[in-house]
Scaffold this motif. Structure first.
Motif, PDB file in Angstrom:
ATOM      1  N   LYS A  46       2.728  -0.398  10.115  1.00  0.00           N
ATOM      2  CA  LYS A  46       3.194   0.120   8.829  1.00  0.00           C
ATOM      3  C   LYS A  46       4.395  -0.701   8.407  1.00  0.00           C
ATOM      4  O   LYS A  46       5.339  -0.886   9.176  1.00  0.00           O
ATOM      5  CB  LYS A  46       3.577   1.607   8.941  1.00  0.00           C
TER       6      LYS A  46
ATOM      7  N   LYS B   3      -2.094   5.450  13.046  1.00  0.00           N
ATOM      8  CA  LYS B   3      -1.680   5.014  11.703  1.00  0.00           C
ATOM      9  C   LYS B   3      -0.722   6.041  11.097  1.00  0.00           C
ATOM     10  O   LYS B   3       0.314   5.681  10.531  1.00  0.00           O
ATOM     11  CB  LYS B   3      -2.908   4.815  10.806  1.00  0.00           C
TER      12      LYS B   3
ATOM     13  N   THR C 123       2.702   5.645  12.772  1.00  0.00           N
ATOM     14  CA  THR C 123       3.493   4.502  12.296  1.00  0.00           C
ATOM     15  C   THR C 123       4.006   4.749  10.880  1.00  0.00           C
ATOM     16  O   THR C 123       5.123   4.341  10.550  1.00  0.00           O
ATOM     17  CB  THR C 123       2.711   3.172  12.356  1.00  0.00           C
ATOM     18  N   GLU C 124       3.221   5.431  10.070  1.00  0.00           N
ATOM     19  CA  GLU C 124       3.682   5.767   8.713  1.00  0.00           C
ATOM     20  C   GLU C 124       4.873   6.724   8.769  1.00  0.00           C
ATOM     21  O   GLU C 124       5.854   6.543   8.048  1.00  0.00           O
ATOM     22  CB  GLU C 124       2.537   6.384   7.912  1.00  0.00           C
TER      23      GLU C 124
END
Length: 143
Positions: free
Chosen positions: A7, A126, A129-130
């Motif tokens: 990210k 994901k 990481t965001e």
């Protein structure tokens, strides 16, 4: 073959400010929703120990070895998670101009078991990481 989840976020802060937050390992509890209880030494070969809590996965204790670091630029550590399964975890700061940076955080999985883990948990990773990227942005932009 390596499998990467990353990210990148724009941050209105200096690379010095962002690095100050990243380098304060015990301070990660104040901003990082995924990696907590962080301790260790940022030095080549140093260790970083933390609790990784990714939504939908059991919390796990992790100890990695610092593979690379450069003040105001990057922190990279590696972890052998088991037979045929390695992970590189990283934070990178790219200063576009004073007070404006792109910050990346991500995982690079390698090994046969790393491929399976990546495929099975890609969406959860994901999302993690965001969440880290947004939290680091908020902490860095706070006065």
């Amino acid at each position: 073959m390596d499998f990467k989840i990353e990210k990148r976020v724009g941050v209105r802060a200096t690379s010095e400010k962002i690095w100050e937050i990243i380098a304060d390992l015990p301070g990660w509890d104040r901003w990082n929703p995924v990696e907590t209880g962080v301790s260790g030494t940022i030095a080549f070969g140093g260790t970083i120990t933390l609790t990784e809590t990714i939504e939908g996965l059991p919390a796990r204790q992790s100890t990695g070895r610092v593979a690379d670091w450069q003040p105001y630029s990057q922190l990279v550590w590696t972890e052998k998670r088991g037979f045929l399964f390695n992970v590189i975890r990283y934070y990178e700061i790219e200063e576009l101009e004073p007070g404006s940076c792109i910050v990346a955080n991500g995982f690079i999985f390698s090994g046969f078991m790393g491929e399976g883990f990546h495929e099975k948990h890609r969406k959860k990773l994901k999302t993690a990481t965001e969440a880290i990227g947004e939290a680091l942005r908020a902490a860095s932009e706070a006065t």
